[in-house]
Scaffold this motif. Structure first.
Motif, PDB file in Angstrom:
ATOM      1  N   ILE A   1       0.860  -1.182   0.000  1.00  0.00           N
ATOM      2  CA  ILE A   1       0.000   0.000   0.000  1.00  0.00           C
ATOM      3  C   ILE A   1       0.894   1.228   0.000  1.00  0.00           C
ATOM      4  O   ILE A   1       1.723   1.409   0.892  1.00  0.00           O
ATOM      5  CB  ILE A   1      -0.922   0.034   1.226  1.00  0.00           C
TER       6      ILE A   1
ATOM      7  N   THR B   1       0.752   4.763   0.721  1.00  0.00           N
ATOM      8  CA  THR B   1      -0.221   5.587   1.454  1.00  0.00           C
ATOM      9  C   THR B   1      -0.426   6.960   0.817  1.00  0.00           C
ATOM     10  O   THR B   1      -1.499   7.545   0.945  1.00  0.00           O
ATOM     11  CB  THR B   1       0.200   5.766   2.923  1.00  0.00           C
TER      12      THR B   1
ATOM     13  N   SER C   1      -3.404   6.657  -1.504  1.00  0.00           N
ATOM     14  CA  SER C   1      -4.481   5.812  -0.983  1.00  0.00           C
ATOM     15  C   SER C   1      -5.414   6.644  -0.111  1.00  0.00           C
ATOM     16  O   SER C   1      -4.962   7.550   0.596  1.00  0.00           O
ATOM     17  CB  SER C   1      -3.903   4.647  -0.163  1.00  0.00           C
TER      18      SER C   1
ATOM     19  N   MET D   1      -4.676   8.365   3.428  1.00  0.00           N
ATOM     20  CA  MET D   1      -4.143   7.317   4.279  1.00  0.00           C
ATOM     21  C   MET D   1      -2.771   7.657   4.845  1.00  0.00           C
ATOM     22  O   MET D   1      -2.344   7.057   5.830  1.00  0.00           O
ATOM     23  CB  MET D   1      -4.103   5.987   3.522  1.00  0.00           C
ATOM     24  N   ASN D   2      -2.091   8.636   4.248  1.00  0.00           N
ATOM     25  CA  ASN D   2      -0.797   9.009   4.816  1.00  0.00           C
ATOM     26  C   ASN D   2      -0.946   9.821   6.107  1.00  0.00           C
ATOM     27  O   ASN D   2       0.047  10.170   6.748  1.00  0.00           O
ATOM     28  CB  ASN D   2       0.059   9.770   3.800  1.00  0.00           C
TER      29      ASN D   2
ATOM     30  N   LEU E   1      -1.047   2.999  10.240  1.00  0.00           N
ATOM     31  CA  LEU E   1      -1.363   1.603   9.940  1.00  0.00           C
ATOM     32  C   LEU E   1      -0.559   0.721  10.876  1.00  0.00           C
ATOM     33  O   LEU E   1       0.669   0.753  10.870  1.00  0.00           O
ATOM     34  CB  LEU E   1      -1.034   1.269   8.487  1.00  0.00           C
TER      35      LEU E   1
ATOM     36  N   VAL F   1      -6.398  -0.208  11.159  1.00  0.00           N
ATOM     37  CA  VAL F   1      -6.564   1.220  10.918  1.00  0.00           C
ATOM     38  C   VAL F   1      -7.520   1.786  11.961  1.00  0.00           C
ATOM     39  O   VAL F   1      -8.571   1.193  12.248  1.00  0.00           O
ATOM     40  CB  VAL F   1      -7.135   1.480   9.505  1.00  0.00           C
TER      41      VAL F   1
ATOM     42  N   ALA G   1      -6.717   2.113  -2.894  1.00  0.00           N
ATOM     43  CA  ALA G   1      -5.282   2.146  -2.621  1.00  0.00           C
ATOM     44  C   ALA G   1      -4.477   2.238  -3.910  1.00  0.00           C
ATOM     45  O   ALA G   1      -4.900   1.739  -4.964  1.00  0.00           O
ATOM     46  CB  ALA G   1      -4.867   0.900  -1.836  1.00  0.00           C
TER      47      ALA G   1
END
Length: 349
Positions: free
Chosen positions: A75, A77, A80, A98-99, A103, A113, A136
């Motif tokens: 992934i 990030t 994503s 997502m960064n 995670l 998550v 993602a």
């Protein structure tokens, strides 16, 4: 003395008034949503990128599935996002890069998550119900899709994945009821958006031979989601084994040339395409002196079921499926199609 006392009281009154005015000004400039003390709900769930029981389409065969290599499970990030929608076709609540989310490894190819959502995002609902989607490894995602269906219907130009980009993946989990303060959700299994095509050398191919391949497909666009462009619906995980290749993203043919064999295997990735004779491999095989091998060089190998050297029913190129061609110069080529698992197809040249 009385005048001095009165002057002190006057100065204190002025100071208190200034403090009140400054406090009022400070409150009035506070931005909505910036209140660290705002009531929140915490949601935790698991993302799965490669477990054999989750992230691949259902496999009808008994042969071993392939969990994928590191690049196929990773992934990125920065490309994503997690999308939160009001349940049942509702509007977008928020999109989370997502960064900005931590995670936590939770076993092989699994990550835990945890996200926090302000209750004010859901109005007056005591126990809001949401739908979650994870997209993602895909740049250029929409900032504010109107709905889950709108997100799923977004198409993208195909680009061959690399170790720095990963493979675009999609996963969703619907009907999640948020509790008062904390909710532990289930697992979102991510499905790869591309098909994988592998050409393997059989034992009868001498090590000094050179094999190159060109793949031509009828599409060079794809959906991140397993989206049915005829019914305008998203395939449910329980329906992945029956999903069809999409039609709408087709905008023309895409041709990719692969280099010579590294480590007795060529691997590349392609967007989904409906069954069509335009989906084919063209092989070129040269002997140790650079001469073409008769009967093999320039031959077209279709993505199809073969019987007695003749291509029969053409196969669609489906996301998360592996199409394996085993090249044998004496007994022909075996083609195995599996769902990132095997359906064997055999034919002779």
């Amino acid at each position: 003395m009385k005048r001095l006392h009165a002057d002190i009281l006057s100065r204190l009154a002025t100071l208190l008034l200034c403090c009140a005015v400054l406090g009022s000004c400070s409150d009035s400039t506070a931005l909505p949503g910036d209140d660290d003390d705002a009531p929140r709900v915490v949601l935790s769930f698991t993302i799965n990128t490669g477990d054999t029981t989750g992230s691949r389409a259902y496999d009808h065969t008994d042969e071993t599935e392939d969990p994928g290599n590191t690049m196929e499970r990773m992934i990125v990030t920065d490309n994503s996002r997690i999308y939160v929608f009001n349940h049942n076709g509702g509007s977008l609540v928020t999109a989370i890069d997502m960064n900005t989310v931590h995670l936590t490894p939770a076993g092989d190819n699994r990550y835990r998550v945890t996200i926090e959502l302000e209750k004010s995002l859901f109005g007056n609902a005591d126990s809001p119900v949401i739908d979650l989607a994870v997209v993602a490894n895909l740049a250029g995602q929409p900032d504010a899709p109107a709905s889950l269906e709108a997100l799923a219907s977004q198409s993208y130009a195909f680009a061959a994945p690399t170790a720095g980009t990963g493979i675009p993946m999609w996963g969703c989990m619907k009907d999640v009821a948020l509790r008062t303060s904390a909710t532990s959700g289930g697992t979102i299994n991510l499905l790869r958006a591309y098909a994988k095509v592998v050409i393997e050398l059989g034992e009868t191919v001498p090590s000094n031979y050179t094999v190159t391949a060109q793949l031509t497909t009828t599409t060079n666009r794809f959906y991140a989601a397993p989206y049915d462009d005829e019914t305008h619906t998203i395939a449910d995980p329980s329906d992945y084994d029956d999903m069809k290749a999409p039609f709408a993203p087709r905008v023309g043919s895409s041709s990719m040339t692969i280099g010579s064999y590294p480590d007795d295997k060529l691997t590349f990735y392609v967007p989904e395409a409906r069954a069509n004779e335009g989906n084919r491999l063209t092989l070129d095989i040269l002997d140790g002196e650079g001469n073409p091998i008769e009967g093999f060089s320039g031959s077209n190998i279709y993505i199809a079921l073969y019987s007695d050297n003749t291509p029969g029913e053409h196969l669609p190129l489906l996301r998360n499926h592996i199409y394996t061609y085993q090249l044998d110069l004496t007994s022909g080529i075996q083609v195995r199609v599996r769902k990132w698992g095997y359906h064997k197809i055999e034919f002779d040249m």
